[in-house]
Motif scaffolding. Sequence first.
Motif, mmCIF file in Angstrom:
data_model
loop_
_atom_site.group_PDB
_atom_site.id
_atom_site.type_symbol
_atom_site.label_atom_id
_atom_site.label_comp_id
_atom_site.label_asym_id
_atom_site.label_seq_id
_atom_site.Cartn_x
_atom_site.Cartn_y
_atom_site.Cartn_z
ATOM 1 N N PHE A 281 2.273 1.804 -3.572
ATOM 2 C CA PHE A 281 1.513 2.656 -4.454
ATOM 3 C C PHE A 281 1.006 4.021 -3.993
ATOM 4 N N SER A 282 0.830 4.064 -2.911
ATOM 5 C CA SER A 282 0.503 5.570 -2.472
ATOM 6 C C SER A 282 1.439 6.636 -2.636
ATOM 7 N N SER A 283 2.708 6.273 -2.500
ATOM 8 C CA SER A 283 3.716 7.412 -2.723
ATOM 9 C C SER A 283 4.306 7.072 -4.138
ATOM 10 N N LEU B 250 0.802 -1.192 0.003
ATOM 11 C CA LEU B 250 -0.127 0.007 -0.056
ATOM 12 C C LEU B 250 0.680 1.286 -0.002
ATOM 13 N N TYR B 251 1.931 1.267 0.638
ATOM 14 C CA TYR B 251 2.955 2.447 0.977
ATOM 15 C C TYR B 251 3.353 2.819 -0.310
#
Lengths: 102, 580
Positions: free
Chosen positions: B578-580, B575-576
Amino acid sequence: MNTESNNLNHEPSTGDQSWFERNVNLIIVGLVIACVATLVAQAICGPVFGKPFFYEGHEAHFAPENWFGFQAIFGFVAFVTVVMLGRLLRPLVRREEDYYDS
Amino acid sequence: MIHSLPPGLIMVLGALLLPFLGRKLSAWGALAFSLASLSIFLTGQYEHPVIFELFGNQLEVVRVDRLSWIFCLVFHLAAIMASIYALHVKDTKQHVAGLIYAGSAIAASCAGDLITLFICWELTAISSVFLIWASNSERAYRCGMRYLIIQVISGVLLLSGAIIQFNETGSLGFNNFLGFEGPGRQGSILDLGLGPQLILLAFGIKGAFPFLHNWLQDSYPEATPTGTVYLSAFTTKLAIYSLARGFAGLEELIWIGCAMTLFPIVFAVIENDLRRVLAYSLNNQLGFMVVGIGIGTELALNGTAAHAFCHIIYKALLFMSMGAVLHRVGTTKATELGGLHKSMPLTTVFCMIGAGAISGFPLLSGFISKSMIISAAGEQHLFVVWTILLIASAGVMEHSGIKIPFFAFFAHDSGKRPKEAPWNMLLAMSIGAFLCVALGFAYHWLYDILPYEMGDHPYQPYTSGHVIMQLQLLLFAALAFVVLMKSNLYPAEIRSTNLDTDWIYRKLLPWIVTGIGMGIALIDGAIRKMFLAMLTRLLDWFKQIFSQKGALGSTWTTSVMAFWAAILLGAFLVLYYFSS
C-alpha cells in the motif's frame, strides 16, 4: 456553680459590718429623696425662668427636653433596658471560663 | 535646639538609658524623663513646624497646633501618673516599654506627615506589647501575639494608605483627607480616595471601631496592673486624635460612633472581669468622641478633644483603682471580690471619684466634656444620635458608675481584707482624682486650650437646666439599679468567658484552617490510595502475564512462533504494497 453574689442584704461573712452595710436602707432612702429633689427642682426652675420646664441658659433642641421628668424616665428605662439586653445576651455568648484555653 | 526635637523624643531616648540605672532606680528614671519631657514641652515655642528632608521629600516631623497641643499635654499627664503608679515595680523592662510607648504616642500626636506618624504608630505598637508580655504567663504571651499582629496590620494599612495617597496627590501631609480647611463641613466616605480609606481603616483598628474592637477587650485585662494604666491612655486616644485630624466631618463616623457607644455597654453588664468591664467602658467612651469627630462642628470637635482629655484621666484613675485591687488581691473578677472598702478605703474613694467622673456627675470632669458632644448633636438637630448618646450615658452609669465600684468594694463581703494600696499607687490615684474634681470646677481652664477658641460665647456646662437634667438621668438610673437588685433581676456575676468578635479569629478561623487542612489531607490520602491501588493492580497484571502460565512468560512451541512470524511478514507485505 454557686458563684452568685448579688444580694444587697447579704450578711457579711466575718461579722465586722461597716457603716455602709448597716445603713443600706438609709442610702436607698437618700437616693429616693435625691431623685424626688431633681423633679421638684425641675418643677420650680421652670416657672422661675418664665416658661414651664424651660431652663435658664438651656436652649432645648428637641421637644422632649421640655417634658416634665423626661430625663428621669429616660434614665430609668434606658438603664433597665440595657441590663435586660445583657440578660438576653448572656445565654448567647456565655461559655466556660477556660473556653479559649482548652 | 532642644525645642526643635519632637516632643516625647526625650522619653523614647531616655528609656534606652533606664537599663543602666538598675532595677530600683529605673522606675524613678521613667518618672524623671516624663517630667523633663513635660517641662520642655510646656516651655517650647512651636510656631514653626520642623521640616526634615528625606529622599527629596519634606517631612513635617514636628507640627504643634492647638489640636496637637492638648493631646500632647494630656499624654504627658497620663505618662506621669502611670510612672508614679509604677514606682514600686522592679521590672526595668516594663519601665522601658512604658516610657517608649508614651513618648512615641506624644511624638505621633505632633507628626505633620504620614511617614512620621507611621513610624511613631508602629513604635507604640511594638513597645506596648511588652506591657502585656510582662505578665509572664502563657495566656499573656498568646494574647500579646494577637495584639501585636492586629496593631501591626493597622500600621501596614497606614503605610499602604500613605503610599497610595502620595502617588495620587504627591503629598505626604497629614491633614483633613476630605480637604476641609476648617470645621463645620460634612463629607462621605465615598468622597475619599483609596489611600485615605485605608488610612481610615488603620485608625479604625486602633480606635476600636465595631468589629475591629476586640483586641482592646482581649489584651488590656491581660497586661500587668501598671501596664494597663499605660495602655488605657495612649493607643486608642492616638487614634481619636488622628481621626480628628484626618477625618473631621466624615458623616459615617457619627453612626460608627453611635454603635460604639451602645454595644459595649451590654457586654459590660455580663462581664465578670472588672478590668475587662473597664475595657468595654473605654470602647463606649471612644464612641462619644467618634460621634463628635463625625459631626465635625467647632463645638463637636472641641467636645471630642475635651472628652479625650478628661477621659484619659478618669479612665486611668479607674484602671489604677482596679490595678491596686489586682495588686493586692490577685484578681479583678467580680465573683471573687466585694467588701474591699473595709480595708482599702482610699482606693474605694478614688475609684468612686473616677466612677462619678465617667458617669458625668456635675462638678466632676466627665460632665463638662461629654455634654459638649451631646449638645453638638442637639445643635445639628440629630435627634436619633442625641437619643443614642443619652442611652449610652445611662449605660456608662451602669457599667462604670455603679458596677465597678459596687462589685469590687461593696456588694457581698468576700471576707478578703487586703492591705491598702502602696503609697505610690495612692499618690498617682490622688493626682487623677484631684484632676477629675479640678476639671469639674475649673472647666474654663480646659476650655481655653481646646482646638477652637470659643470667643465671647464660651460653652456653658453649668446651666440649671443642664445640671438638673443630668442629675435626673443619673439618679433615676441608679434607682433602676436598686430596683433591679432588690427584685433579683440584675444578672448575677458568674465566672464565664463571653464570646465577642475575637471568637472569629480565636476559634472560627482555626476551625476553618484545621477544616481545610483536614479536607486536603483527606483528598490527598484518597488520591494516594487510589493511585497505589492502580499501581498494585498493574503490577499484579504484569506479574500474571510474565508468569510461567502468562501470555509473555510461558514457553511457546516452534509452530506457534512460525505461525506468528508468517502473520507479521504477511502484514509487512501488505503495508509495503500500500505504501508504494
